[in-house]
Design an enzyme around this catalytic site. Sequence first.
Site, PDB file in Angstrom:
ATOM      1  CG  HIS A 238      -1.866   1.190   1.228  1.00 26.47           C
ATOM      2  ND1 HIS A 238      -3.128   1.129   0.664  1.00 26.47           N
ATOM      3  CD2 HIS A 238      -1.724   2.453   1.702  1.00 26.47           C
ATOM      4  CE1 HIS A 238      -3.729   2.297   0.807  1.00 26.47           C
ATOM      5  NE2 HIS A 238      -2.885   3.131   1.425  1.00 26.47           N
ATOM      6  CB  CYS A 239       2.044   3.388  -2.680  1.00 25.67           C
ATOM      7  SG  CYS A 239       3.181   4.766  -2.963  1.00 25.67           S
ATOM      8  CB  ILE A 240       1.596   6.538   2.286  1.00 27.38           C
ATOM      9  CG1 ILE A 240       3.101   6.761   2.114  1.00 27.38           C
ATOM     10  CG2 ILE A 240       1.323   5.437   3.293  1.00 27.38           C
ATOM     11  CD1 ILE A 240       3.809   7.160   3.392  1.00 27.38           C
TER      12      ILE A 240
END
Length: 389
Positions: A238-240
């Site tokens: 999950h890429c912030i």
Amino acid sequence: MKWEKLKPPEPDDSMCCCECDCHQYGCSCHCEDLDEACNRWLKGPSGGQRPSVLNAVIDRLEFSMVPVLVLLPLLLRLAALHVLLGVVVLSALPCLLLWYYYATHRRKRRTLFFLTLSLYSLAYMYYLFLTEILPRGDVGPQQVLVVTAGVVITVVSLVRTKRGPGFVVAGAILAVPDKRSVEVNRGGPPEVRSTGEETQTPVVKGQGSRCAVCKVVRPPRAGHCRICGSCVQRLDHHCIWINSCVGKSNHRCFLFTLSVFLLTSVYGITMVLHSLCPHQHLLTALLYCPGVYNQYSTALSFTCAWYSSMVTLGLLHLLFFQVLNISFNVTEREAQVALRYKTGRRHLFGLVVDTGEYYRGFFHNWLEFLTMTDRTASGLAPIRQANLV
């Protein structure tokens, strides 16, 4: 059934304490409802005399996102006043932003904080490039066109990346084979997970598994993202920075966006340093550029070049490990699970973790990534590789 509710989650399925009523702190959990209530309290009531369009904008606006739009240019302009201020501000800026994020979003599932920061940084750097560097006359029209094209392509590719990582839809996933079909196709009984009271649906390696949270049968290499609240096909992480998962449907666009942004950033930094320090070598211009603080405009441009270099190094680190993982055909989630259970092997001085399950050679690994097809279905068995240090 009761055993399903009390069953511990899978390694990638971290659960909140309120989702399991056997947890001793279930009554004091910091849930998303409390965060949303505080956010609504900070923004004020949504009713009143405001127009419906304004209400819609305010309802979707994160309160802590607004100071970022003021904090970044303020700190950069403060750093341009003196070289010592520049060292202090640029050294403290990452820590300050992380502190601000954790102070405002540490209990939120999803946030626009980093996405807003990245887009605003890109737009602000491009604005200063046009207003501070272009009037100096050291940058030609072709160079401006290249930087503009890089910015536009980055934004367009980011929009495509945000379309979705490829969520697992319950109705589109084939059911796990029953016991009779498994015995016919595999020549033996299926692997059954025992819980003591009931038996779970048979899970066959290579055929899929049942998510403990979503209760859907997901394909191999899929994982559950707690932040998004859904299972993602071929979940990487999950890429912030994009406020979304990176999975099967957007992993290639994510890598392309990252590459274009890095190329544009490096090219833009090169143009700025050549304009500010024409007699300095590119590698030493960031460390020593005499006379750059004599004028505020040049000092601001130099400070922004330093800020862009810091962002570029961070994203270059991300791109480096993405390329390594793709070369070994392993996702970031698979590498973390392998390290947790000590089922993987480290290669290249510990830079990459190989699970030994999907590696089929450098060429076939990249071919599988670019086409997003399962090479196992084509009859390509995993290749046992030698130790690479």
